[in-house]
Design a protein around this motif. Structure first.
Motif, PDB file in Angstrom:
ATOM      1  N   LEU A 184       0.822  -1.328   0.005  1.00  0.00           N
ATOM      2  CA  LEU A 184      -0.015   0.087   0.095  1.00  0.00           C
ATOM      3  C   LEU A 184       0.763   1.365  -0.068  1.00  0.00           C
ATOM      4  N   ALA A 185       2.278   1.052   0.536  1.00  0.00           N
ATOM      5  CA  ALA A 185       2.894   2.355   0.489  1.00  0.00           C
ATOM      6  C   ALA A 185       3.708   2.777  -0.597  1.00  0.00           C
ATOM      7  N   GLN A 186       3.710   1.850  -1.731  1.00  0.00           N
ATOM      8  CA  GLN A 186       4.166   2.191  -2.801  1.00  0.00           C
ATOM      9  C   GLN A 186       3.554   3.368  -3.615  1.00  0.00           C
ATOM     10  N   MET A 187       3.988   4.203  -4.154  1.00  0.00           N
ATOM     11  CA  MET A 187       3.603   5.455  -4.762  1.00  0.00           C
ATOM     12  C   MET A 187       3.148   5.265  -6.051  1.00  0.00           C
ATOM     13  N   SER A 188       2.091   5.881  -6.595  1.00  0.00           N
ATOM     14  CA  SER A 188       1.490   5.715  -7.978  1.00  0.00           C
ATOM     15  C   SER A 188       2.313   6.866  -8.892  1.00  0.00           C
ATOM     16  N   ALA A 189       2.204   7.155 -10.091  1.00  0.00           N
ATOM     17  CA  ALA A 189       3.095   7.756 -10.915  1.00  0.00           C
ATOM     18  C   ALA A 189       2.608   9.225 -10.250  1.00  0.00           C
ATOM     19  N   GLU A 190       1.182   9.523 -10.178  1.00  0.00           N
ATOM     20  CA  GLU A 190       0.614  10.826  -9.916  1.00  0.00           C
ATOM     21  C   GLU A 190       1.174  11.104  -8.548  1.00  0.00           C
ATOM     22  N   GLU A 191       1.126  10.290  -7.449  1.00  0.00           N
ATOM     23  CA  GLU A 191       1.849  10.658  -6.303  1.00  0.00           C
ATOM     24  C   GLU A 191       3.263  11.061  -6.310  1.00  0.00           C
ATOM     25  N   PHE A 192       4.198  10.210  -7.165  1.00  0.00           N
ATOM     26  CA  PHE A 192       5.575  10.376  -7.130  1.00  0.00           C
ATOM     27  C   PHE A 192       5.585  11.789  -7.761  1.00  0.00           C
TER      28      PHE A 192
ATOM     29  N   ASP B 144      18.269   2.434 -21.991  1.00  0.00           N
ATOM     30  CA  ASP B 144      17.665   1.582 -21.410  1.00  0.00           C
ATOM     31  C   ASP B 144      16.949   1.916 -20.206  1.00  0.00           C
ATOM     32  N   PRO B 145      15.862   1.516 -19.756  1.00  0.00           N
ATOM     33  CA  PRO B 145      15.011   2.159 -18.798  1.00  0.00           C
ATOM     34  C   PRO B 145      15.514   1.415 -17.445  1.00  0.00           C
ATOM     35  N   GLN B 146      15.750   2.273 -16.453  1.00  0.00           N
ATOM     36  CA  GLN B 146      15.973   1.798 -14.977  1.00  0.00           C
ATOM     37  C   GLN B 146      14.667   2.008 -14.346  1.00  0.00           C
ATOM     38  N   CYS B 147      14.094   0.853 -13.889  1.00  0.00           N
ATOM     39  CA  CYS B 147      12.725   1.040 -13.132  1.00  0.00           C
ATOM     40  C   CYS B 147      12.877   0.754 -11.815  1.00  0.00           C
ATOM     41  N   TRP B 148      12.297   1.426 -10.858  1.00  0.00           N
ATOM     42  CA  TRP B 148      12.203   1.672  -9.491  1.00  0.00           C
ATOM     43  C   TRP B 148      10.738   1.523  -8.930  1.00  0.00           C
ATOM     44  N   SER B 149      10.708   1.145  -7.701  1.00  0.00           N
ATOM     45  CA  SER B 149       9.272   1.383  -6.793  1.00  0.00           C
ATOM     46  C   SER B 149      10.007   2.464  -5.868  1.00  0.00           C
ATOM     47  N   PHE B 150       8.910   3.232  -5.508  1.00  0.00           N
ATOM     48  CA  PHE B 150       9.253   4.191  -4.726  1.00  0.00           C
ATOM     49  C   PHE B 150       8.202   4.224  -3.415  1.00  0.00           C
ATOM     50  N   GLU B 151       8.477   4.359  -2.024  1.00  0.00           N
ATOM     51  CA  GLU B 151       7.756   4.276  -1.075  1.00  0.00           C
ATOM     52  C   GLU B 151       8.260   5.609  -0.268  1.00  0.00           C
ATOM     53  N   ARG B 152       7.012   6.442   0.211  1.00  0.00           N
ATOM     54  CA  ARG B 152       7.267   7.535   0.996  1.00  0.00           C
ATOM     55  C   ARG B 152       7.143   7.042   2.717  1.00  0.00           C
ATOM     56  N   THR B 153       8.148   7.267   3.336  1.00  0.00           N
ATOM     57  CA  THR B 153       8.036   7.170   4.793  1.00  0.00           C
ATOM     58  C   THR B 153       8.205   8.279   5.268  1.00  0.00           C
ATOM     59  N   GLU B 154       8.076   8.261   6.647  1.00  0.00           N
ATOM     60  CA  GLU B 154       8.394   9.381   7.541  1.00  0.00           C
ATOM     61  C   GLU B 154       9.777   9.991   7.408  1.00  0.00           C
ATOM     62  N   GLN B 155      10.753   9.082   7.128  1.00  0.00           N
ATOM     63  CA  GLN B 155      11.999   9.770   6.739  1.00  0.00           C
ATOM     64  C   GLN B 155      12.378  10.043   5.309  1.00  0.00           C
TER      65      GLN B 155
END
Length: 130
Positions: A18-26, A85-96
């Protein structure tokens, strides 16, 4: 009771993070900002997030690479002028701050936000001469 606990556990494991950011959130969180990232307790690099999903990356050596990002299958993928070549990542927003997890097979797997600024990256001009 055991069946209930097992079904809850299966549902929890199968559910997407649930913490993974969507493109819009990112985009909303990063646009107009420069993020400095660390890895393993050391500085790693900085990325300036520009309008229209454009970016500028530096390993903090004064050399910068322009590129852009896009969303693909829930991941944020980056393509740079010097590396198509694309470099793909998942992003999570934390308190830090942000945590970025690489979705490829390289040894680098996680970056974390060290600080954020509205100032642009320091990029030296093009190298001139022979």
């Amino acid at each position: 009771m055991r069946a209930l606990i097992l079904s809850c556990l299966v549902a929890f494991v199968a559910a997407p993070a649930l913490a993974q950011m969507s493109a819009e959130e990112f985009d909303a969180y990063t646009r107009g900002q420069t993020f400095y990232y660390g890895a393993g307790g050391a500085p790693y690099g900085g990325e300036e997030y520009l309008p229209d999903r454009r970016v500028r990356w530096s390993f903090l050596d004064g050399e910068c690479q322009d590129g852009h990002w896009y969303e693909e299958r829930g991941l944020i993928c980056f393509v740079y002028d010097n590396r198509p070549d694309p470099q793909c990542w998942s992003f999570e927003r934390t308190e830090q701050g942000l945590i970025a997890r690489f979705a490829g097979e390289q040894s680098l797997s996680e970056l974390y936000e060290v600080r954020r600024s509205e100032a642009p990256l320091m990029c030296l001009g093009p190298k001139i001469g022979v």
